[in-house]
Scaffold this active site. Structure first.
Site, PDB file in Angstrom:
ATOM      1  N   GLY A   1      40.525  51.122  33.174  1.00  0.00           N
ATOM      2  CA  GLY A   1      40.685  49.725  32.813  1.00  0.00           C
ATOM      3  C   GLY A   1      42.136  49.284  32.710  1.00  0.00           C
ATOM      4  N   HIS A   2      42.306  47.982  32.512  1.00  0.00           N
ATOM      5  CA  HIS A   2      43.639  47.382  32.485  1.00  0.00           C
ATOM      6  C   HIS A   2      44.451  47.866  31.288  1.00  0.00           C
ATOM      7  CE1 HIS A   2      40.840  44.788  30.302  1.00  0.00           C
ATOM      8  NE2 HIS A   2      41.858  44.443  29.535  1.00  0.00           N
ATOM      9  N   GLY A   3      45.696  48.234  31.556  1.00  0.00           N
ATOM     10  CA  GLY A   3      46.620  48.617  30.503  1.00  0.00           C
ATOM     11  C   GLY A   3      46.422  50.007  29.941  1.00  0.00           C
TER      12      GLY A   3
END
Length: 344
Positions: free
Chosen positions: A247-249
């Protein structure tokens, strides 16, 4: 390749060579599992290998094994040449590289490839049919970019990378050196960022990037998302199986190993040398320490300290999970006894 030549190559490798007992310097044509190996083939055997019982029936001309007196005595009685190392699996991996040369792709850019005028491609690169390389992207030396791959704008690709067919690398992604990205993987796509308001979802723009350090290998059909700001980061030496979602980050440390269908939600932080078995899920912003092992289908909802082995859903220490599992199958009987007690 003569067996003696293979021995010399193994000596120079990383399996920690101990000795070799060659009864016949036979030509080794290829490699096979010990249960199906034939003459002119080489195999390997570890002390705890479940195929050890096949040793007396194998037709292999040579066996790579550890320094186990029982196994070595049996090999000698069967007149099977053997190479003794500390880590037979590593030696066998090196033998596979020696015996099976990769298909050679001559450096060059296929006529059907589209490379924007501001993009730069380094020396000795192979760029296959229907590859697209976007504006201001910089491709280093000795890269192999296979057919159908799309590399969008402002991407930085270092040296000696292999990008297999039909990958998509989004804008602003950075991939260092000696990485392998397998087919149909998408790197740098938009993170799943939406804000609920008045019964609908407002999109959060995803303007960050993905940074992948050296010696990372990513399987087929993986997705590594970029965040709204900042970066999604994968440190050097980490390996991912197929169908992994990052996922993002997310921040991932060095030398981790993730099996198929692992999913890591946005903002999670994974330490160094973490092993996540198949279908492990990690919740948003959870911190997983160094050297953690999570067994398959584990659901990690809270922080995990260094060195823990966890199992279950939600994740708990493995010993606790084993005790709970043993009680779980007894629940119907226990429930019956409770009902009987209630009647009294």
């Amino acid at each position: 390749m003569l067996l003696s030549k293979l021995v010399d190559l193994i000596k120079s490798g990383e399996s920690k060579f101990i000795k070799a007992n060659i009864f016949e310097n036979i030509d080794i044509e290829n490699a096979a599992s010990i249960d199906i190996a034939l003459k002119n083939q080489i195999s390997f055997l570890e002390e705890n290998n479940i195929l050890k019982d096949n040793l007396g029936k194998t037709s292999a001309s040579a066996i790579i094994t550890s320094n186990n007196n029982e196994i070595l005595g049996l090999l000698e009685s069967l007149n099977i040449s053997n190479i003794v190392v500390e880590n037979p699996r590593i030696a066998f991996a090196e033998v596979l590289n020696f015996l099976y040369e990769e298909i050679n792709f001559n450096p060059g850019i296929d006529d059907s490839a589209v490379i924007k005028s501001s993009a730069k491609v380094g020396k000795n690169c192979y760029v296959g049919p229907n590859v697209y390389i976007g504006e201001n992207s910089i491709i280093g030396d000795n890269n192999k970019i296979f057919p159908g791959t799309t590399i969008l704008g402002n991407v930085r690709l270092g040296n000696n990378n292999v990008i297999h067919p039909n990958c998509v690398i989004y804008e602003n992604t950075s991939i260092e050196n000696n990485c392998v990205i397998n087919s149909n993987t998408v790197i740098g796509s938009e993170g799943f960022g939406f804000i609920p308001q008045d019964g609908k979802w407002i999109k959060m723009p995803q303007k960050g990037c993905v940074i992948i350090k050296s010696f990372v290998e990513i399987g087929t059909n993986c997705c590594i998302d970029r965040p709204s700001v900042g970066n999604t980061f994968i440190d050097e030496g980490t390996k991912m199986d197929n169908l992994v979602q990052i996922g993002h980050g997310v921040k991932i440390g060095k030398n981790c190993a993730f099996a198929a269908q692992v999913g890591i939600a946005g903002g999670a932080v994974i330490g160094n040398s973490v092993i996540l078995a198949g279908q492990v899920g990690v919740n948003n912003r959870v911190k997983v320490g160094n050297n953690v092992i999570a067994s398959s289908k584990c659901g990690i909802h809270c922080d995990i300290e260094d060195g823990e082995v966890v199992s279950g859903f939600p994740a708990m220490k493995n010993k606790s999970w084993l005790r709970s599992s043993s009680v779980f199958k007894k629940l119907p009987e226990l429930a019956k006894k409770l009902r009987q007690l209630d009647k009294k």
